[in-house]
Design a protein around this motif. Structure first.
Motif, PDB file in Angstrom:
ATOM      1  N   ALA A   1       9.253  -6.497   9.405  1.00  7.40           N
ATOM      2  CA  ALA A   1       8.566  -5.787  10.372  1.00  7.40           C
ATOM      3  C   ALA A   1       7.339  -5.320   9.796  1.00  7.40           C
ATOM      4  O   ALA A   1       7.337  -4.798   8.699  1.00  7.40           O
ATOM      5  N   THR A   2       6.184  -5.416  10.741  1.00  7.22           N
ATOM      6  CA  THR A   2       5.105  -5.074   9.973  1.00  7.22           C
ATOM      7  C   THR A   2       4.170  -4.493  11.064  1.00  7.22           C
ATOM      8  O   THR A   2       4.391  -4.447  12.201  1.00  7.22           O
ATOM      9  N   ILE A   3       3.475  -3.338  10.502  1.00  6.74           N
ATOM     10  CA  ILE A   3       2.411  -2.758  11.464  1.00  6.74           C
ATOM     11  C   ILE A   3       1.172  -2.544  10.575  1.00  6.74           C
ATOM     12  O   ILE A   3       0.928  -2.384   9.476  1.00  6.74           O
ATOM     13  N   PHE A   4       0.027  -3.255  11.385  1.00  6.38           N
ATOM     14  CA  PHE A   4      -1.392  -3.379  10.909  1.00  6.38           C
ATOM     15  C   PHE A   4      -1.228  -4.565   9.513  1.00  6.38           C
ATOM     16  O   PHE A   4      -1.909  -4.293   8.689  1.00  6.38           O
ATOM     17  N   GLY A   5      -0.264  -5.366   9.664  1.00  5.47           N
ATOM     18  CA  GLY A   5       0.072  -6.226   8.822  1.00  5.47           C
ATOM     19  C   GLY A   5       0.593  -5.865   7.299  1.00  5.47           C
ATOM     20  O   GLY A   5       0.744  -6.611   6.522  1.00  5.47           O
ATOM     21  N   GLN A   6       0.992  -4.735   7.495  1.00  5.18           N
ATOM     22  CA  GLN A   6       1.574  -3.881   6.406  1.00  5.18           C
ATOM     23  C   GLN A   6       3.524  -3.848   6.412  1.00  5.18           C
ATOM     24  O   GLN A   6       3.640  -3.734   7.711  1.00  5.18           O
ATOM     25  N   ASP A   7       3.946  -3.915   5.545  1.00  7.12           N
ATOM     26  CA  ASP A   7       5.564  -3.897   5.661  1.00  7.12           C
ATOM     27  C   ASP A   7       5.718  -2.513   5.989  1.00  7.12           C
ATOM     28  O   ASP A   7       5.561  -1.470   5.202  1.00  7.12           O
ATOM     29  N   VAL A   8       6.845  -2.018   7.161  1.00  4.72           N
ATOM     30  CA  VAL A   8       6.933  -0.881   7.552  1.00  4.72           C
ATOM     31  C   VAL A   8       8.036  -0.188   6.201  1.00  4.72           C
ATOM     32  O   VAL A   8       7.972   1.163   6.494  1.00  4.72           O
ATOM     33  N   TRP A   9       8.230  -0.822   5.398  1.00  4.34           N
ATOM     34  CA  TRP A   9       9.256  -0.091   4.427  1.00  4.34           C
ATOM     35  C   TRP A   9       8.556   0.301   3.171  1.00  4.34           C
ATOM     36  O   TRP A   9       8.299   1.307   2.642  1.00  4.34           O
ATOM     37  N   THR A  10       7.854  -0.902   2.826  1.00  2.00           N
ATOM     38  CA  THR A  10       7.232  -0.572   1.331  1.00  2.00           C
ATOM     39  C   THR A  10       5.743   0.146   1.840  1.00  2.00           C
ATOM     40  O   THR A  10       5.477   0.751   0.744  1.00  2.00           O
ATOM     41  N   ASP A  11       5.372   0.025   2.658  1.00  2.00           N
ATOM     42  CA  ASP A  11       3.678   0.487   3.035  1.00  2.00           C
ATOM     43  C   ASP A  11       3.820   1.657   4.033  1.00  2.00           C
ATOM     44  O   ASP A  11       3.015   1.971   4.707  1.00  2.00           O
ATOM     45  N   ALA A  12       5.011   2.432   4.311  1.00  2.00           N
ATOM     46  CA  ALA A  12       5.323   3.630   5.321  1.00  2.00           C
ATOM     47  C   ALA A  12       4.194   4.586   5.035  1.00  2.00           C
ATOM     48  O   ALA A  12       3.659   4.981   6.072  1.00  2.00           O
ATOM     49  N   VAL A  13       3.923   4.857   3.886  1.00  2.00           N
ATOM     50  CA  VAL A  13       3.015   6.075   3.878  1.00  2.00           C
ATOM     51  C   VAL A  13       1.608   5.673   4.303  1.00  2.00           C
ATOM     52  O   VAL A  13       0.822   6.341   5.094  1.00  2.00           O
TER      53      VAL A  13
END
Length: 302
Positions: free
Chosen positions: A60-72
């Protein structure tokens, strides 16, 4: 361009599988409707997307970033409105709106004031005095006054009256016109039908259909009301005709999309005096997947 991309998303709670291989995407400048009855997995999916739950499998990614590791980093670029907003009781509505804005580091003050007026909100009152509808307004003003690129809205109009629902719809149309994206989870099917470019239907943790309304309408039947010069007694025997009813000198019935031509050809020799048709609605699509299982949940909370 994909703003949000979910593939094979799985989440279990003990022996219960809340999400079972969920797949969908939200594109730039798109309003994506995410619908399903209570317990279907909508809110669990959204909690995973917000980084509040860790998925068991899938991506699951938003803006190409992982929703868990890149949540901030992701949260700096999104706005979220839940269906039941809880606020700090001793802060005023205006203070909460400004606090939310400070978390993103950006606030359009002119836009904030316009939205406060549009939603007929008194920002000077303490949050503990607000009704449910006014708490929703606070969250909506904060969201739409932000410079978010993706809006995640989970039953956002819960508690709003019809006039405020219309204001909300205008706000969604405005951010879409600016090229921003919206994930809208709602039980108000007319709202989804009005606003959404594409729709995903989730059932028991599985996405059962995704597409535009035009693409999904092949799954349902067109409604007809027809007046004939002479009775067509064999109409109910035609393949693809359902729920035939006589109303005075008219017949009402439903027809499978692929049988439309054959039914019209059959009716022509009887002399068609009047023919009314209505395309299937999103509610028709929804009910096809859930039937009586939905019940009152169409108007309930997620």
């Amino acid at each position: 361009m994909k703003i949000l991309d979910v593939k094979g998303l799985t989440k279990t709670f003990g022996t219960f599988k809340a999400l079972d291989g969920v797949d969908f995407e939200v594109r730039k400048g798109e309003v994506f409707g995410f619908i399903g009855p209570n317990g279907a997995g909508k809110s669990t999916t959204i909690r995973v997307l917000l980084g509040l739950l860790k998925r068991d499998a899938g991506t699951a990614t938003i803006f190409g970033q992982d929703v868990w590791t890149d949540a901030v980093a992701i949260h700096e670029r999104i706005a979220y409105v839940p269906g039941d907003v809880n606020l700090w009781p001793n802060l005023t509505g205006g203070e909460v709106i400004d606090l939310f804005a400070s978390l993103q580091g950006r606030l359009n003050s002119k836009r904030r004031d316009e939205l406060i007026a549009k939603f007929d909100l008194d920002p000077t009152k303490k949050c503990r005095t607000y009704s449910k509808g006014n708490r929703q307004k606070i969250a909506l003003v904060a969201a739409f006054a932000s410079d978010a690129e993706l809006f995640i809205l989970d039953e956002p109009t819960s508690g709003l009256d019809p006039l405020m629902e219309r204001i909300f719809q205008e706000c969604v149309e405005e951010v879409k016109a600016e090229g921003k994206s919206v994930l809208l989870s709602s039980h108000i099917l007319s709202e989804v039908e009005r606003l959404c470019d594409r729709v995903g239907i989730i059932r028991q943790g599985v996405i059962v259909e995704v597409g535009t309304l035009a693409e999904l309408r092949h799954l349902t039947r067109t409604k007809f009301v027809v007046q004939l010069n002479t009775p067509a007694d064999g109409l109910g025997d035609l393949v693809g005709v359902y729920e035939l009813n006589r109303i005075d000198d008219s017949w009402s019935f439903q027809v499978d999309s692929e049988k439309l031509g054959a039914v019209i050809s059959y009716l022509s020799p009887f002399g068609i005096r009047k023919l009314e048709s209505a395309p299937p609605t999103l509610e028709d699509l929804f009910m096809q997947h859930y039937g009586d299982e939905v019940g009152a949940s169409l108007e309930g909370d997620s």
